[in-house]
Scaffold this motif. Structure first.
Motif, PDB file in Angstrom:
ATOM      1  N   ASP A 168       0.854  -1.168   0.000  1.00 16.43           N
ATOM      2  CA  ASP A 168       0.000   0.000   0.000  1.00 16.43           C
ATOM      3  C   ASP A 168       0.898   1.230   0.000  1.00 16.43           C
ATOM      4  O   ASP A 168       1.731   1.393   0.883  1.00 16.43           O
ATOM      5  CB  ASP A 168      -0.866  -0.047   1.271  1.00 16.43           C
ATOM      6  N   ASP A 169       0.745   2.065  -1.015  1.00 15.09           N
ATOM      7  CA  ASP A 169       1.627   3.214  -1.149  1.00 15.09           C
ATOM      8  C   ASP A 169       1.532   4.192   0.013  1.00 15.09           C
ATOM      9  O   ASP A 169       2.462   4.907   0.316  1.00 15.09           O
ATOM     10  CB  ASP A 169       1.321   3.963  -2.454  1.00 15.09           C
ATOM     11  N   SER A 170       0.387   4.182   0.669  1.00 11.40           N
ATOM     12  CA  SER A 170       0.225   5.165   1.729  1.00 11.40           C
ATOM     13  C   SER A 170       0.774   4.663   3.064  1.00 11.40           C
ATOM     14  O   SER A 170       0.883   5.418   4.015  1.00 11.40           O
ATOM     15  CB  SER A 170      -1.262   5.501   1.896  1.00 11.40           C
ATOM     16  N   LEU A 171       1.135   3.380   3.088  1.00 16.11           N
ATOM     17  CA  LEU A 171       1.645   2.818   4.337  1.00 16.11           C
ATOM     18  C   LEU A 171       2.994   3.440   4.685  1.00 16.11           C
ATOM     19  O   LEU A 171       3.889   3.509   3.846  1.00 16.11           O
ATOM     20  CB  LEU A 171       1.810   1.300   4.176  1.00 16.11           C
ATOM     21  N   GLN A 172       3.131   3.926   5.904  1.00 17.57           N
ATOM     22  CA  GLN A 172       4.367   4.596   6.281  1.00 17.57           C
ATOM     23  C   GLN A 172       5.207   3.718   7.199  1.00 17.57           C
ATOM     24  O   GLN A 172       4.792   3.389   8.292  1.00 17.57           O
ATOM     25  CB  GLN A 172       4.021   5.902   7.000  1.00 17.57           C
ATOM     26  N   PRO A 173       6.389   3.296   6.748  1.00 16.23           N
ATOM     27  CA  PRO A 173       7.239   2.476   7.614  1.00 16.23           C
ATOM     28  C   PRO A 173       7.687   3.271   8.841  1.00 16.23           C
ATOM     29  O   PRO A 173       7.733   4.502   8.789  1.00 16.23           O
ATOM     30  CB  PRO A 173       8.447   2.146   6.730  1.00 16.23           C
ATOM     31  N   PRO A 174       8.032   2.572   9.907  1.00 19.60           N
ATOM     32  CA  PRO A 174       8.487   3.273  11.112  1.00 19.60           C
ATOM     33  C   PRO A 174       9.839   3.931  10.884  1.00 19.60           C
ATOM     34  O   PRO A 174      10.593   3.529  10.008  1.00 19.60           O
ATOM     35  CB  PRO A 174       8.593   2.158  12.152  1.00 19.60           C
ATOM     36  N   ARG A 175      10.122   4.952  11.686  1.00 19.33           N
ATOM     37  CA  ARG A 175      11.397   5.658  11.545  1.00 19.33           C
ATOM     38  C   ARG A 175      12.415   4.985  12.464  1.00 19.33           C
ATOM     39  O   ARG A 175      12.474   5.255  13.658  1.00 19.33           O
ATOM     40  CB  ARG A 175      11.200   7.123  11.918  1.00 19.33           C
ATOM     41  N   ILE A 176      13.218   4.064  11.879  1.00 19.86           N
ATOM     42  CA  ILE A 176      14.250   3.371  12.652  1.00 19.86           C
ATOM     43  C   ILE A 176      15.606   3.903  12.216  1.00 19.86           C
ATOM     44  O   ILE A 176      15.963   3.808  11.053  1.00 19.86           O
ATOM     45  CB  ILE A 176      14.199   1.852  12.401  1.00 19.86           C
ATOM     46  N   MET A 177      16.361   4.495  13.143  1.00 22.68           N
ATOM     47  CA  MET A 177      17.628   5.117  12.760  1.00 22.68           C
ATOM     48  C   MET A 177      18.804   4.162  12.900  1.00 22.68           C
ATOM     49  O   MET A 177      19.877   4.415  12.367  1.00 22.68           O
ATOM     50  CB  MET A 177      17.883   6.360  13.625  1.00 22.68           C
ATOM     51  N   GLY A 178      18.628   3.082  13.639  1.00 21.40           N
ATOM     52  CA  GLY A 178      19.753   2.193  13.885  1.00 21.40           C
ATOM     53  C   GLY A 178      19.700   1.741  15.314  1.00 21.40           C
ATOM     54  O   GLY A 178      18.785   2.103  16.055  1.00 21.40           O
TER      55      GLY A 178
END
Lengths: 551, 328, 223
Positions: B52-62
Motif C-alpha cells: 500500500d503506497d500510503s503505508l508509512q514504515p516506522p522511523r528506525i535510525m539504527g
C-alpha cells in the motif's frame, strides 16, 4: 534569495516545464568539448568509459571462448597472454577505477550537496582530456601489438623478458592516473567547501561519504604507482637494474610498491558501489538507512586500513613469515567494516515498504554477490589456506565477485537510479528488470565454477589446461555468454529511452536527496533556488505528511 | 587423474588434509553466513514488500547495541580464523631436520631438478612416500612459481635468491606440477608431474639413474673452474679454506659477520667483492655468466659436504669421490 | 542578480570563499605530491639500508659545492616568494612584480647550476645506462651495482624535483605577467598565495634531498 524550508523532501513546486536545462542551454560540438559543467563532463566520461568497458569485454569474451577447450585452439599462447593483459589493464585502470567517480560522482556529487558545480570546473574538464589521452594511447598499444605482462607488470618479466609495448602501456596508465588524482582533488575540496547551507557532515548522503573516502585513496595511492612505473620505464629503457636481481635490485620491492597502490585501488573500485547501494536501499524501502554513522565511518576506516594490507598479495612471493602474519591480521581487521555494511543494509529492509524497481534489483544483487566475494576473501586471508589457492582461479573468482558482482552491479544500480535525473527520460522497466536478472544469473554461472576450478588447482593466466578441468570451464564460458547478453541489453534500452517519450519528472522514485529537488534534466546552475538543509538525508519516514510531487 | 570431472582435489601430502580441514570449516562458516544473509534479505523483501503506497514504515535510525554486536562478533570470529590460518602457515613454513634435500631451477619454460645423489630430471620429480622432502628453488630468468595442488604447496621461485618449501607425500601416484606465476609465452606449458613412489621403488629409480652424487659433480667443477688454485689447503692459499665452512659464522672485513649459508656462498661465487672475509684480499674474479644456476647448486653441495683436510690437491684430476654423507 | 566580482566563478559565493577553496585545493595537491616523493624515498631507503657502502661511495662523488650553493639559492627564493605573497595581499603591485622576478631568477639559477652539475656528472661517467664505468668502481672495491642504484635514485629524485621547479617557474612567469598588468588586488591575491605554497613545498623537498643524496657520509672535499 529564497530558500527551501523543508529540504530533503519531495517538493511539489518543481515545475516540469520546457525550461532551460544543461542539455538544451547550448548546442554544438564546441559547447560540449569546452564545457566546464560537471553534468556535461559526466556524460563525456560516460561515453568514453563505456567504450573502454566494451574493449575490455571483447577481450574477456575471447578469453572465455579460448578456454572452451583444453588445448586453446582459438588463439595462440602469445595472443592469449595479450588478451588477458588487455582485459585486466583496460578494466582496472580505464573502467573500474574511474567509472563511478567520474560518471556518477561527477554528475551527482554537486547536485547531492546542493552546489552549483565542482570546486574546479576547468580542472574537471582537463582531467577528462587527460583520461582521453591515456585511454587513446592504451588503445593504440592494444591495436599495435598489445602488451603481454598481465595488468600487474611484475619485474623482471616486464623489464627484461617481455618484447611487447610495455613502455607505452605504463605511460598510458600513468597518464590516466593523473586524471584520477585531479578528480579526487576536486571531490575533496568540493565536499569540504561547497556544501549547501545546513548540510553538515553527518547530513551528507552516504554516496558522498564513499566518494570522499575514494578520493582520499586516489590522492594518496596513485602517485606511488606513477613513480613505480617511472622507475620501471627507466629500468627497461636503459637496462639498469632497479628491480633486477642480476644487478642487485629487488623484484619484491616492485611488488610492494605495486600493491601499495593496487590494493587500495580495490577500495577505489568497491567503495563508490557501496555508497550507491546505501542510497538506493532507503529509497526503495521507504526508510532511514540503518546506522548511518556506522556506515559512514566504515567507509573511512576501509580507506585507512586499506592502505596497510597490501602485503596479503605476497604471501607466497617470498616475504617473511612475520610480515605475512601482520598483513594477514590487518586483512581481517579491514573485513570488519565491510561486514558491518552488509548487516546494516539487511537491517534497513526490516519493516520497510519494499518495492522492486530496477535500481533496487541491482542493489540487492550487489549485496548478495559482494557478500560472497567478501566471505571468500576471509578464506584468502587465512595464511595456510592462501598458499594453496593463491594465483589460481579461486582468486580470479573472488575478485570478480567483488569487482564485477559488487562494483559493476553497483554501477548499474546507480546508472538506473540516476538515469532519469541525468536525461529526464525513463527507460523501459520491463527490459531493465530482465537485464538485471540476466546479469545476476549469468554472473553466478560464470564465476561459481571458477571457485571449484581454483581449489582443484587450475592456475590463472593459463592458455591451455589439463583435460579434467574442461567441464567447469565450459560451464563458465556458458555463463559468460549469458552475462554478455545482460550487459548488451542496457546499452540498447537506455539509448532507446533517449528517443522515447516517457518523461521521468523531477523525482520518479519519490526520493529525498537534494538531487531530486530540481528538474530533470537539471538546469545549468543545478538549482533554481539554493537549498537549505535542516535534517538528515534519508528521512522517508518524515515525508509522509509532505507532498509527493510525482508518485 | 581420471577423465571424469573431479570436484575436490586429491590429498597426497601431510599438509593437504590440514589445509582442507581449514577450508571445509571456512566453507561451512562462510556458507552459513551467506545463506543466512540471503534468507534474511529474501524474507524481509517478501514480508515487507510494498502493498500500500500510503503505508508509512516506522522511523528506525539504527541500534548502537545491535551494530556493536555485529561488529564485535565478526571481529572475534575473524581473529579465530587468523590464528588458525597463521598456525597452519607457520607449521608449513620450515622443513623438518631429516628432510631429503632436492634442488629445483626454474627457467622459461621448464623445471630442472637435481637430486642430492646426482640424478637430474626435467619437468618431473620423483620423491619417496612418507619422507619429508625439502626443495631449494631458484630461477634463471623471471619469477616462476612451484605449485603442486595435490600437496597444497606453492612458492614463488625468484631469480637471484633461494627460496624453500617442503612436503611429505602420503600417496603413491602422479600429480600435477604447475607454474603458478605468469612467466611469459609458454607459461601454461611450464608444467610437469610429481611422481610419488614407495621408498623401495624410489631407491630403484635412483639406482637406475645414478650419475654420481651432486657433491661429486660439484667437486669436478671445483677443479674445472680452477677454484682450487686459490682455495687450496696448502700454505700458498690465497683464499679461505672451505672445509667445514657451511653453516659457520664468518667474520668479514668490515667487522660484521655472516653465516655461511646457501645465499652467502652463492653470492660469493657470483659477486665475490660483496662480502670479503676478514684477512683476505678481494682478488677473486666473478663467475657470473660462467656458471649456471645448476653449477652453483653442485658447487654448493660440494662445499656443504667438504670436511677439513678433504680439499682436493691442485694437481689432482677429478677421480675418487670425497667421503661425505651424501654418497650412498 | 547582484553584480559579481571580477574573477569570481559562478559556483562560489564570494571571492573569499573561492580563495579559501583554491588554497585547500593546493594543500590537497601537495598531499599527493608528498606521496610522489614518498615512493621514491621508500625505494631509496630500502636500498641504502641494504647497500650502505655503495651509497656512501656514490654520494662522495656528487658535487657538494653546487648542491650547497643551490640550497642557499632555493632558500633565498622561498624568502622572496613569501615576501611576494605579502606584497600581493597588501596590494603593492610594483614590489610584487620585483619579488616575483627575483624568485623566478633564483629558481632559474638553481636549474642552471643543476644543469652544470649534471653535465659534470656525465663527464665523470656517473650516469648509469649512458656513461658509467663499472671497472673504475670495482678497482675501488665498491660494487658498481650498488653505486648504480644510488645514482639512479639521485637522478630520478633530483630530476622530478627539477621538473616541479620548472613547472613552478612557468607558473610564476604567468603570475608575473598578470601582476604587471595589475591583475592582483588585496581582495584577489589567492593565486599568488596558492603558488607560493607550491614553491615552498618544492623547496622543502630539496631540504630532504640534500642530506639524502649529498651528505650520506663524511667527506673530505666538496666536489
Amino acid at each position: 534569495m529564497t530558500t527551501l524550508t523543508t529540504p530533503y523532501r519531495p517538493q511539489a513546486k518543481v515545475t516540469e516545464t520546457t525550461a532551460e536545462n544543461y542539455l538544451n542551454v547550448a548546442y554544438g560540438v564546441k559547447s560540449w568539448l569546452l564545457t566546464t559543467d560537471h553534468k556535461r563532463i559526466g556524460l563525456l566520461y560516460l561515453m568514453s568509459v563505456t567504450v573502454m568497458f566494451f574493449v575490455g569485454g571483447v577481450a574477456a569474451t575471447l578469453i572465455r571462448l579460448n578456454l572452451l577447450t583444453p588445448h586453446g585452439q582459438l588463439v595462440t599462447a602469445d595472443t592469449y597472454n595479450k588478451l588477458f593483459s588487455a582485459h585486466g589493464i583496460v578494466m582496472v585502470f580505464f573502467f573500474l577505477v574511474p567509472v563511478v567517480p567520474t560518471v556518477l560522482g561527477n554528475f551527482m556529487l554537486p547536485l547531492m550537496i546542493g552546489a552549483r558545480d565542482l570546486a574546479f570546473p576547468r580542472l574537471n574538464l582537463a582531467s577528462w582530456y587527460i583520461y582521453l589521452v591515456g585511454a587513446f594511447l592504451m588503445l593504440l598499444v592494444l591495436f599495435s601489438g598489445g602488451v603481454d605482462t598481465g595488468w600487474t607488470f611484475y619485474t623482471p618479466f616486464s623489464s627484461k623478458a617481455s618484447h611487447t609495448n610495455v613502455l607505452p602501456a605504463v605511460t598510458a596508465i600513468v597518464i590516466a592516473g593523473f586524471s584520477s588524482i585531479f578528480t579526487g582533488l576536486n571531490f575533496v575540496v568540493t565536499v569540504h567547501r561547497l556544501r549547501a547551507p545546513g548540510l553538515t557532515w553527518f547530513r551528507l548522503p552516504l554516496f558522498v561519504w564513499s566518494l570522499y573516502s575514494t578520493s582520499i585513496i586516489m590522492l594518496l595511492a596513485t602517485p606511488v604507482l606513477a613513480m613505480l612505473f617511472v622507475l620501471l620505464a627507466i629500468e627497461r629503457l636503459w637496462g639498469v637494474g632497479i628491480f633486477d636481481p642480476a644487478l642487485d635490485g629487488d623484484p619484491l620491492l616492485f611488488q610492494h610498491l605495486f600493491w601499495f597502490y593496487s590494493h587500495p585501488a580495490v577500495y577505489i573500485m568497491i567503495l563508490p558501489g557501496m555508497g550507491i547501494v546505501s542510497e538506493i536501499l532507503p529509497c526503495f524501502s521507504r526508510k532511514n538507512i540503518f546506522g548511518y554513522q556506522f556506515i559512514a565511518f566504515s567507509s573511512i576506516s576501509i580507506a585507512v586500513i586499506g592502505f596497510l594490507v597490501w602485503g596479503h598479495h605476497m604471501f607466497v612471493a617470498g616475504e617473511s613469515v612475520y610480515a605475512a602474519l601482520v598483513f594477514s591480521l590487518l586483512s581481517y581487521l579491514v573485513a570488519v567494516p565491510s561486514a558491518i555494511k552488509v548487516f546494516n543494509w539487511t537491517a534497513t529492509l526490516y519493516k520497510g515498504s519494499v518495492s522492486f524497481q530496477t535500481p533496487m534489483l541491482f542493489a540487492l544483487g550487489f549485496i548478495g554477490l559482494f557478500t560472497i566475494g567478501g566471505l571468500t576473501g576471509l578464506m584468502l586471508a587465512a595464511l595456510g589456506l592462501n598458499i594453496h589457492v593463491h594465483d589460481t582461479y579461486f582468486i580470479v573468482a573472488h575478485f570478480h565477485f567483488i569487482m564485477v558482482g559488487g562494483m559493476v552491479m553497483g554501477y548499474m544500480a546507480g546508472l538506473h537510479y540516476w538515469w532519469p535525473k541525468m536525461t529526464g527520460k525513463m527507460y523501459s522497466e520491463w527490459w531493465a528488470r530482465l537485464s538485471a536478472l540476466i546479469i545476476f544469473v549469468g554472473f553466478i554461472l560464470t564465476f561459481m565454477p571458477q571457485f571449484i576450478l581454483g581449489y582443484l588447482g587450475m592456475p590463472r593466466r593459463y592458455h591451455v589446461y589439463p583435460a579434467e578441468f574442461q567441464v567447469l570451464n565450459v560451464l563458465s564460458t556458458a555463463g559468460a555468454s549469458i552475462l554478455g547478453v545482460g550487459y548488451l541489453l542496457p546499452f540498447a534500452y537506455l539509448i532507446a529511452s533517449l528517443f522515447g517519450r516517457t518523461r521521468s519528472g523531477p523525482n520518479p522514485w519519490a526520493a529525498t536527496g537534494l538531487e531530486w529537488q530540481t528538474p530533470s534534466p537539471p538546469p545549468p546552475q543545478n538549482f533554481l533556488v539554493t537549498p537549505h538543509v535542516t535534517c538528515g538525508p534519508y528521512e522517508y519516514a518524515l515525508s509522509s505528511e509532505g507532498d509527493h510531487a510525482s508518485s | 587423474m581420471g577423465t571424469q570431472m573431479p570436484l575436490f582435489p586429491e590429498q597426497a601430502s601431510t599438509a593437504a588434509s590440514k589445509v582442507d580441514t581449514l577450508f571445509l570449516f571456512l566453507l561451512a562458516l562462510t556458507g552459513s553466513v551467506a545463506i543466512g544473509v540471503t534468507v534474511m534479505i529474501v524474507f524481509y523483501t517478501i514480508r515487507y514488500r510494498r502493498r500500500d503506497d500510503s503505508l508509512q514504515p516506522p522511523r528506525i535510525m539504527g541500534s548502537l547495541r545491535l551494530e556493536s554486536l555485529w561488529s564485535a562478533i565478526p571481529l572475534v570470529i575473524f581473529l579465530g580464523i587468523f590464528i588458525w590460518g597463521a598456525k597452519l602457515y607457520y607449521s608449513m613454513a620450515s622443513a623438518p631436520e631429516n628432510a631429503l634435500e632436492i634442488y629445483v631451477v626454474g627457467k622459461q619454460w621448464m623445471w630442472k631438478i637435481q637430486h642430492p645423489e646426482g640424478q637430474r630430471e626435467i619437468n618431473e620429480l620423483h620423491v619417496p612416500m612418507g619422507r619429508p622432502v625439502k626443495l631449494t628453488l631458484t630461477s634463471e630468468d623471471v619469477i616462476h612459481d612451484f605449485f603442486v595442488p595435490a600437496f597444497r604447496t606453492k612458492v614463488d621461485v625468484l631469480p637471484g635468491r633461494y627460496v624453500h618449501t617442503w612436503f611429505q607425500a602420503t600417496q603413491p601416484g602422479e600429480y600435477h606440477l604447475f607454474c603458478a606465476q605468469y612467466c611469459g609465452t609458454n607459461h601454461a606449458g611450464m608444467i610437469g608431474k610429481i611422481v610419488v613412489q614407495t621408498p623401495s621403488d624410489y631407491q630403484a629409480w635412483l639406482n637406475s639413474h645414478a650419475e654420481g652424487s651432486l657433491a661429486l659433480q660439484g667437486r669436478k667443477l671445483f677443479l674445472k673452474f680452477q677454484c682450487v688454485t686459490c682455495h687450496s689447503a696448502d700454505s700458498q692459499a690465497r683464499a679461505p679454506v672451505l672445509g667445514k665452512l657451511y653453516g659457520r659464522q664468518v667474520h668479514l672485513q668490515d667487522g660484521s659477520s655472516v653465516v655461511a649459508d646457501d645465499q652467502y656462498i652463492r653470492e660469493s661465487i657470483l659477486k665475490p667483492e660483496a662480502r670479503i672475509v676478514a684477512g683476505w684480499q678481494p682478488i677473486m674474479p666473478t663467475f657470473q655468466g660462467q656458471v649456471t644456476e645448476e653449477d652453483i647448486l653442485q658447487l654448493l653441495a660440494f662445499i656443504k659436504a667438504l670436511e677439513p683436510g678433504q680439499t682436493p690437491e691442485r694437481t689432482e684430476e677429478a677421480t675418487a669421490p670425497t667421503k661425505n654423507s651424501l654418497t650412498p | 542578480m547582484p553584480v559579481r566580482d571580477r574573477g569570481l566563478w559562478h559556483h562560489f559565493d564570494s571571492l573569499d570563499h573561492q580563495a579559501d577553496s583554491n588554497l585547500l585545493g593546493m594543500w590537497v595537491f601537495l598531499a599527493t605530491e608528498l606521496l610522489v616523493f614518498g615512493a621514491l624515498f621508500t625505494g631509496y631507503s630500502a636500498y641504502r639500508w641494504r647497500y650502505p657502502a655503495g651509497f656512501e661511495a656514490g654520494s662522495r662523488h656528487l658535487n657538494l659545492l653546487i648542491g650547497g650553493v643551490n640550497t642557499v639559492v632555493l632558500l633565498t627564493s622561498s624568502l622572496t616568494m613569501a615576501l611576494a605573497v605579502r606584497a600581493a595581499s597588501q596590494g603593492r603591485q610594483a614590489l610584487l612584480v620585483r619579488l616575483l622576478l627575483a624568485t623566478l631568477f633564483l629558481g632559474s639559477a638553481f636549474l642552471g647550476l643543476k644543469a652544470v652539475e649534471y653535465r659534470q656528472d656525465y663527464l665523470e661517467r656517473l650516469v648509469p645506462g649512458l656513461a658509467f664505468d663499472r671497472g673504475a668502481w670495482q678497482e675501488l672495491h665498491v660494487n658498481p651495482n650498488h653505486v648504480q642504484l644510488f645514482l639512479i635514485f639521485y637522478y630520478v629524485m633530483t630530476g622530478i624535483h627539477a621538473l616541479h621547479l620548472t613547472i613552478g617557474i612557468g607558473v610564476l612567469g604567468i603570475l608575473t605577467l598578470k601582476a604587471s598588468r595589475g591583475h592582483f588586488t588585496p581582495q584577489y591575491s589567492a593565486p599568488v598565495e596558492m603558488w607560493g605554497l607550491y614553491w615552498h613545498f618544492v623547496d622543502i623537498i630539496w631540504l630532504f634531498l640534500l642530506p639524502l643524496l649529498y651528505l650520506v657520509s663524511t667527506r673530505t672535499s666538496f666536489y
